[in-house]
Design a protein around this motif. Structure first.
Motif, mmCIF file in Angstrom:
data_model
loop_
_atom_site.group_PDB
_atom_site.id
_atom_site.type_symbol
_atom_site.label_atom_id
_atom_site.label_comp_id
_atom_site.label_asym_id
_atom_site.label_seq_id
_atom_site.Cartn_x
_atom_site.Cartn_y
_atom_site.Cartn_z
ATOM 1 N N ASN A 93 1.106 -0.974 -0.564
ATOM 2 C CA ASN A 93 -0.416 0.088 0.182
ATOM 3 C C ASN A 93 1.177 0.923 0.219
ATOM 4 O O ASN A 93 -0.172 2.401 -0.615
ATOM 5 N N ALA A 94 1.890 1.063 0.581
ATOM 6 C CA ALA A 94 2.927 2.399 0.345
ATOM 7 C C ALA A 94 4.158 2.239 -0.778
ATOM 8 O O ALA A 94 4.489 2.892 -0.903
ATOM 9 N N GLY A 95 3.496 1.518 -2.164
ATOM 10 C CA GLY A 95 4.853 1.429 -3.037
ATOM 11 C C GLY A 95 5.027 0.674 -3.418
ATOM 12 O O GLY A 95 6.148 0.778 -4.427
ATOM 13 N N GLY A 96 5.393 -0.111 -2.578
ATOM 14 C CA GLY A 96 6.487 -0.839 -3.154
ATOM 15 C C GLY A 96 6.059 -2.314 -3.599
ATOM 16 O O GLY A 96 4.799 -1.886 -4.112
ATOM 17 N N ASP A 97 7.573 -3.317 -4.046
ATOM 18 C CA ASP A 97 7.878 -3.429 -5.167
ATOM 19 C C ASP A 97 6.974 -4.497 -4.764
ATOM 20 O O ASP A 97 7.385 -6.102 -3.870
ATOM 21 N N LEU A 98 6.376 -5.675 -5.988
ATOM 22 C CA LEU A 98 5.983 -7.141 -5.907
ATOM 23 C C LEU A 98 7.024 -8.121 -6.256
ATOM 24 O O LEU A 98 6.861 -9.088 -5.242
ATOM 25 N N GLY A 99 8.345 -7.342 -6.281
ATOM 26 C CA GLY A 99 9.760 -8.258 -5.960
ATOM 27 C C GLY A 99 10.016 -9.231 -7.494
ATOM 28 O O GLY A 99 8.776 -9.631 -8.577
ATOM 29 N N THR A 100 10.967 -9.791 -8.263
ATOM 30 C CA THR A 100 11.192 -10.037 -9.194
ATOM 31 C C THR A 100 10.366 -11.692 -8.914
ATOM 32 O O THR A 100 10.690 -12.608 -9.956
ATOM 33 N N ALA A 101 10.958 -12.155 -7.259
ATOM 34 C CA ALA A 101 10.570 -13.782 -7.334
ATOM 35 C C ALA A 101 9.163 -13.931 -7.897
ATOM 36 O O ALA A 101 8.354 -14.981 -8.151
ATOM 37 N N ALA A 102 8.458 -13.035 -7.780
ATOM 38 C CA ALA A 102 6.567 -13.040 -8.148
ATOM 39 C C ALA A 102 6.534 -13.273 -10.033
ATOM 40 O O ALA A 102 5.249 -13.804 -9.772
ATOM 41 N N SER A 110 -0.346 -23.872 -16.734
ATOM 42 C CA SER A 110 0.154 -24.480 -15.372
ATOM 43 C C SER A 110 1.835 -22.986 -14.620
ATOM 44 O O SER A 110 1.098 -23.306 -13.997
ATOM 45 N N ALA A 111 2.020 -22.967 -15.611
ATOM 46 C CA ALA A 111 2.904 -21.842 -15.345
ATOM 47 C C ALA A 111 2.893 -20.270 -14.106
ATOM 48 O O ALA A 111 3.097 -20.256 -13.145
ATOM 49 N N MET A 112 1.722 -19.970 -15.170
ATOM 50 C CA MET A 112 1.261 -19.346 -14.794
ATOM 51 C C MET A 112 0.537 -19.105 -13.586
ATOM 52 O O MET A 112 0.349 -18.528 -12.381
ATOM 53 N N GLU A 113 -0.555 -20.021 -13.340
ATOM 54 C CA GLU A 113 -1.292 -20.341 -12.429
ATOM 55 C C GLU A 113 -0.126 -21.342 -10.596
ATOM 56 O O GLU A 113 -0.121 -20.334 -9.824
ATOM 57 N N GLY A 114 0.584 -21.955 -10.911
ATOM 58 C CA GLY A 114 1.385 -22.165 -9.706
ATOM 59 C C GLY A 114 3.048 -21.504 -9.807
ATOM 60 O O GLY A 114 2.757 -21.468 -8.435
ATOM 61 N N SER A 115 2.800 -20.661 -10.549
ATOM 62 C CA SER A 115 4.132 -19.630 -9.864
ATOM 63 C C SER A 115 3.536 -18.114 -10.255
ATOM 64 O O SER A 115 3.266 -18.021 -8.384
ATOM 65 N N VAL A 116 3.295 -17.426 -11.067
ATOM 66 C CA VAL A 116 3.048 -16.370 -11.133
ATOM 67 C C VAL A 116 1.407 -15.604 -9.842
ATOM 68 O O VAL A 116 1.639 -15.211 -9.054
ATOM 69 N N HIS A 117 1.249 -16.053 -10.738
ATOM 70 C CA HIS A 117 -0.224 -15.682 -10.377
ATOM 71 C C HIS A 117 -0.592 -15.608 -8.406
ATOM 72 O O HIS A 117 -1.019 -14.931 -8.132
ATOM 73 N N GLY A 118 -0.278 -17.575 -8.038
ATOM 74 C CA GLY A 118 -0.372 -17.247 -6.832
ATOM 75 C C GLY A 118 0.684 -15.985 -5.912
ATOM 76 O O GLY A 118 0.035 -16.311 -4.993
ATOM 77 N N GLN A 119 1.714 -16.380 -6.532
ATOM 78 C CA GLN A 119 2.611 -15.616 -6.165
ATOM 79 C C GLN A 119 1.948 -14.423 -5.239
ATOM 80 O O GLN A 119 2.308 -13.160 -4.522
ATOM 81 N N ILE A 120 1.396 -13.441 -6.492
ATOM 82 C CA ILE A 120 1.478 -11.885 -6.293
ATOM 83 C C ILE A 120 -0.059 -11.847 -5.625
ATOM 84 O O ILE A 120 -0.149 -10.841 -4.832
ATOM 85 N N HIS A 121 -1.130 -13.225 -5.589
ATOM 86 C CA HIS A 121 -1.330 -12.788 -4.764
ATOM 87 C C HIS A 121 -0.901 -13.063 -2.935
ATOM 88 O O HIS A 121 -1.829 -11.862 -1.920
#
Length: 494
Positions: free
Chosen positions: A201-210, A231-242
Motif C-alpha cells: 500500500n506504500a508503493g512497494g515492489d512485488l519483487g522479482t521472485a513473484a 500451469s506456469a501462470m497459475e502455479g508460479s506467478v498468479h498465486g505468488q502475486i496474491h
C-alpha cells in the motif's frame, strides 16, 4: 382424442418454459433468496470430482455464443496509463460502492461476486466457492468470471462504455500497486484496502521472485497441459502475486473482496491472450470436456447464465472486447488444432516427505541415469506435490539449484529456480473452504536454470537444492512458517 390433442400442445407449451440463459430481474430472481436455493444442474468446480480433460467420451453439442463483429466495442486498458480521474477509474469506484451496498444474497452484490471465488460464509448460495484452480479450467473459468463481473460493474456504475482495466505486473516498472488503489483519503477511496501488506500500500515492489517465472517461459507453442503456460501462470506467478499483495488477496476465501483482484486476473487473461498469439494451438478446442463443461454465473440483472470453453475462445467476436496492446485476431479461433505427439516426462529425481521450519534448507538430488540428458530444447519441470503450512508465510520461499557456497540467494541470479506458491494450499490456521480442494501439484518451469547448469557442466549428475525463506521487509526477523511438501520431483520433457 384428448390424448392426441395433448400431444399436439406439448411443443407449444415448451415455447413458454424459461430457458437456462434467460435473465431474471433481481427482485424476482429465486437464486438471490437464501431460503432453500436450488442446486445448479452444472459441473461445479471441485477439481477432485471433475473428469480429467479428454477422459470422457460424452459430447454435448452446445450452441456457440453468437460470433460477432471483429471490431469489439470494449477495450481493456493498462491501469498504470490511466489518470486518477479517468472515466474508467471513476466508474469502477462508483460500482464498488453500489455493489457493496447491495444485500449479500444479491448475485450482483460485491460480496456475492467475491464469494463465487471463495468464502467460508454459510449458508452456501448458488455458485459460491466455484472457482477453478489446479486444472485446465483455470484460465477459461476466470475469463468467464471477469466477463460477467465487468457487465455487472458496467450496470452498477451507469457507464455503458466501462471496460475492466488490467494491472500489467509483468512489466518490471509496474510491479507496484497502481497509485489510485493505494490512496487512502478522507472521502473513503473504495479501491483502497487497508488489510494489504503495508509495503504494498506504500508503493512497494512485488519483487522479482513473484514475476520472473512468466518472463522466462519457453513454451514452444504449448498453452495447456502439465508443463504449459497455464500451469506456469497459475502455479508460479498468479498465486505468488496474491500472497505478495497480502491481506484479503492472500487467501482464497477472501481474495476477490479486494478491488485489485479483478485487475490482477484481468492481466492473467491479458497475458493468456498475448501468449496464445504465439501458439499453433492457443485453445484446447479439440477437447470435448474443456469445450462443453458448463459453469454457472449471473448477469447484470441477477439472471442465471451459463458458459463453457467454446464460448470464450475468441474474445473479440464472442465477448466483444480486446486489449489495448493487442490487435484483433485476423480470423476467428474456431477450428480444432491437429493433435500433437504427447511427450511422456522422464523422472530424473523424486524426494518424499520434505519439511522445513527455518530460513534455509539444502539437500542433494542425485539425477537418475547419471545425467540430466535431453537437448537445448528440452523442458525441465520441478513438481511440488501436496504443499501445506501451519500459517500463511509472511515472505517468499525461494528455490535455488547449485547455489555456490557463500553466495547470497538472488532471484535475479542464474541459480534461481522459482518459488513455492502458497495461494489456495491448506493452511492449518485458516478455516477451510467448503466445496473446494487445493491443487494437487505446483509445477515450476526450471528449464532456464537447468540449461544454465548443463552449459557449465554437461555431465551434471547431482543438483543441490536450496529452499530459502525471504521475509517481507515489514516482517524482517520473524520466524518462517513450518511448511511441508509431500513429494518433490524433477522431470524432463524432450
Amino acid at each position: 382424442m384428448k390424448s392426441f390433442f395433448a400431444f399436439l400442445l406439448l411443443p407449444l407449451l415448451w415455447l413458454f418454459l424459461p430457458t437456462e440463459n434467460q435473465s431474471e430481474s433481481r427482485a424476482q430472481n429465486e437464486w438471490a433468496s437464501p431460503a432453500n436455493p436450488p442446486e445448479a444442474p452444472l459441473v461445479m468446480c471441485n477439481p477432485a470430482d471433475r473428469p480429467l480433460l479428454g477422459s470422457s467420451p460424452a459430447f454435448v453439442d452446445l450452441p456457440n455464443y453468437r460470433v460477432g463483429s471483429a471490431d469489439p466495442k470494449f477495450v481493456r486498458r493498462d491501469v498504470h496509463r490511466l489518470a486518477p480521474d479517468d472515466p474508467t477509474i471513476l466508474a469502477y469506484k462508483k460500482a464498488v460502492k453500489v455493489m457493496k451496498s447491495r444485500e449479500k444474497t444479491d448475485p450482483t452484490s460485491w460480496f456475492y461476486q467475491a464469494a463465487m471465488h471463495g468464502t467460508t460464509e454459510t449458508p452456501r448460495q448458488p455458485a459460491w466457492n466455484s472457482c477453478t484452480h489446479g486444472d485446465e479450467f483455470f484460465l477459461s473459468w476466470h475469463r468467464m468470471y471477469l466477463y460477467f463481473f465487468e457487465r455487472i460493474v458496467r450496470e452498477a456504475s451507469g457507464d455503458p462504455n466501462f471496460s475492466l482495466p488490467y494491472w500489467e505486473w509483468s512489466v518490471p516498472k509496474q510491479r507496484n500497486l497502481p497509485p489510485v488503489f493505494r490512496a487512502s483519503d478522507d472521502k473513503g477511496n473504495p479501491l483502497f484496502e487497508p488489510k494489504r501488506r503495508p509495503a504494498i500500500n506504500a508503493g512497494g515492489d512485488l519483487g522479482t521472485a513473484a514475476t520472473r517465472p512468466i518472463l522466462k517461459l519457453n513454451l514452444e507453442n504449448e498453452m495447456f497441459g502439465d508443463d504449459s503456460f497455464r500451469s506456469a501462470m497459475e502455479g508460479s506467478v498468479h498465486g505468488q502475486i496474491h500472497v505478495n499483495v497480502g491481506g484479503l488477496m492472500g487467501a482464497l476465501a477472501t481474495a476477490a473482496q479486494d478491488p485489485i483482484f479483478w485487475l490482477h486476473h484481468c492481466n492473467v487473461d491479458h497475458l493468456w491472450e498475448r501468449y496464445s498469439r504465439k501458439s499453433d494451438a492457443p485453445y484446447p478446442t479439440g477437447d470435448k470436456v474443456w469445450m462443453n463443461t458448463k459453469f454457472l454465473f449471473f448477469d447484470e440483472k441477477g439472471g442465471r447464465v451459463t458458459m463453457s470453453g467454446k464460448d470464450v475462445v475468441d474474445i473479440a467476436r464472442q465477448l466483444d472486447y480486446r486489449y489495448d496492446d493487442l490487435p484483433v485476431r485476423e480470423k476467428p479461433v474456431l477450428d480444432p488444432p491437429q493433435p500433437g505427439k504427447t511427450q511422456i516426462p522422464v523422472l530424473l529425481f523424486e524426494k518424499t516427505g520434505f519439511s522445513m521450519d527455518n530460513d534455509r534448507t539444502t539437500f542433494s538430488m542425485p539425477i537418475g541415469g547419471g545425467n540430466l540428458g535431453g537437448t537445448e530444447k528440452s523442458r525441465f519441470v520441478l513438481v511440488l506435490g501436496d504443499i501445506s503450512a501451519d500459517v500463511l508465510p509472511v515472505g517468499n520461499f525461494e528455490i535455488y539449484f547449485n547455489l555456490p557456497d557463500g553466495t547470497e540467494p538472488d532471484p535475479d541470479g542464474n541459480f534461481f529456480a522459482g518459488t513455492v506458491n502458497f495461494f489456495g494450499v491448506p493452511i492449518a490456521s485458516q478455516e477451510p473452504i467448503g466445496g473446494q480442494k487445493p491443487p494437487a501439484n505446483q509445477r515450476e518451469n526450471v528449464s532456464e536454470v537447468v540449461q544454465f547448469l548443463k552449459s557449465k557442466d554437461p555431465k551434471t549428475s547431482e543438483i543441490k537444492v536450496t529452499f530459502f525463506f525471504r521475509p517481507f521487509k515489514e516482517n524482517a526477523g520473524e520466524k518462517p512458517a513450518a511448511i511441508k511438501i509431500d513429494k518433490i520431483r524433477l522431470q524432463r520433457r524432450g
